[in-house]
Design a protein around this motif. Structure first.
Motif, PDB file in Angstrom:
ATOM      1  N   SER A   6       0.823  -1.223   0.000  1.00 19.14           N
ATOM      2  CA  SER A   6       0.000   0.000   0.000  1.00 19.14           C
ATOM      3  C   SER A   6       0.854   1.269   0.000  1.00 19.14           C
ATOM      4  N   ARG A  40       3.093   6.533  -2.565  1.00 16.73           N
ATOM      5  CA  ARG A  40       4.277   6.960  -3.321  1.00 16.73           C
ATOM      6  C   ARG A  40       3.905   7.370  -4.749  1.00 16.73           C
ATOM      7  N   ARG A  77      -6.418   9.266   2.640  1.00 16.49           N
ATOM      8  CA  ARG A  77      -6.510   7.943   3.276  1.00 16.49           C
ATOM      9  C   ARG A  77      -7.867   7.311   3.003  1.00 16.49           C
ATOM     10  N   ARG A 120       0.863   0.252   6.876  1.00 11.01           N
ATOM     11  CA  ARG A 120       0.971   0.757   8.247  1.00 11.01           C
ATOM     12  C   ARG A 120      -0.308   0.505   9.054  1.00 11.01           C
ATOM     13  N   ASP A 121      -1.447   0.564   8.346  1.00 14.40           N
ATOM     14  CA  ASP A 121      -2.743   0.519   9.040  1.00 14.40           C
ATOM     15  C   ASP A 121      -3.624  -0.592   8.482  1.00 14.40           C
ATOM     16  N   ARG A 130      10.503   9.548  10.100  1.00 15.63           N
ATOM     17  CA  ARG A 130       9.329   8.908   9.506  1.00 15.63           C
ATOM     18  C   ARG A 130       8.573   8.082  10.549  1.00 15.63           C
ATOM     19  N   ARG A 180       0.735  10.328  13.958  1.00 16.37           N
ATOM     20  CA  ARG A 180      -0.298  11.080  13.216  1.00 16.37           C
ATOM     21  C   ARG A 180      -1.680  10.761  13.803  1.00 16.37           C
TER      22      ARG A 180
END
Ligand code: DC
Length: 209
Positions: free
Chosen positions: A33, A38, A93, A119-120, A169, A176
């Protein structure tokens, strides 16, 4: 029925290397993802768009299915920064969430597993996935791995710079407000600080078997 395998973790924790190996071994479709963020970042850079220009960024996202997710340019260090910046925007997102959730239907066919890394994925995108892995490794070890990857590709950079970018990062991903990086409650934690890719693959394979 296809089983969804989610792999989450910080930058350079080995997610995409592991995901690729598992994908080949099981002929399982794979979505990295991070490449979605990117490729939006690359379009932003190429078209010289301001990241706060919501209208133009939205028009880029609408063409997502046409993007080349295999472009080497996706991994340039200025793309790291733009991708990290835009990944904190809710409207981006939300739009990517739908795209990711449709991935198994779009690609599974007769596959036993579909792999999605990011990440999620285990927390926000597929909270009901059967297999959830959260990868971790010490930041210094991750910096070294990333440094070797970058220099192997002929780019020049110092290990110190790579380390400080990874720490930055991490801090952005972990802190966040929307969809921060964190292990899903029912995930398996895989710390690869002292594991090479073969050992990591064996652990993962044991879990899937
Ligand atoms: O995994 P990667 O380094 O290719 O990800 C690129 C950027 O996208 C990184 O800043 C984190 C962000 N990202 C995200 O916020 N959520 C995801 N599911 C995947 C990546």
């Amino acid at each position: 029925m296809v089983e969804i395998v989610t792999i989450d973790g910080p930058a350079s924790s080995g997610k995409s290397t592991l995901a690729k190996k598992i994908s080949i071994y099981y002929s399982a479709p794979l979505l990295s993802s991070g490449k979605l963020y990117r490729s939006i970042a690359l379009e932003i850079k190429n078209k010289k768009i301001d990241t706060s220009d919501k209208k133009r960024v939205k028009s880029i996202i609408n063409k997502l299915q046409d993007f080349n997710l295999n472009s080497k340019n996706l991994f340039l260090s200025d793309i790291d920064k733009i991708a990290s910046k835009i990944s904190s925007k809710k409207y981006i997102r939300d739009r990517l969430k739908k795209y990711q959730q449709e991935f198994p239907n779009r690609s599974a066919r007769n596959a036993k597993y579909v792999i999605i890394e990011g990440r999620d994925i285990g927390t926000e995108i597929f909270p009901n996935a059967r297999y959830k892995i959260f990868m971790w490794a010490d930041a210094k070890v991750r910096a070294k791995r990333r440094f070797e990857q970058i220099t192997k590709n002929g780019q020049k950079v110092s290990l110190r710079k790579v380390y400080s970018e990874i720490v930055l990062r991490d801090s952005k991903d972990l802190n966040r407000k929307i969809a921060p990086l964190k292990p899903a409650v029912n995930s398996v934690l895989l710390d690869t600080t002292y594991l090479d890719i073969e050992q990591t693959f064996n652990v993962m394979n044991t879990i899937l078997k």
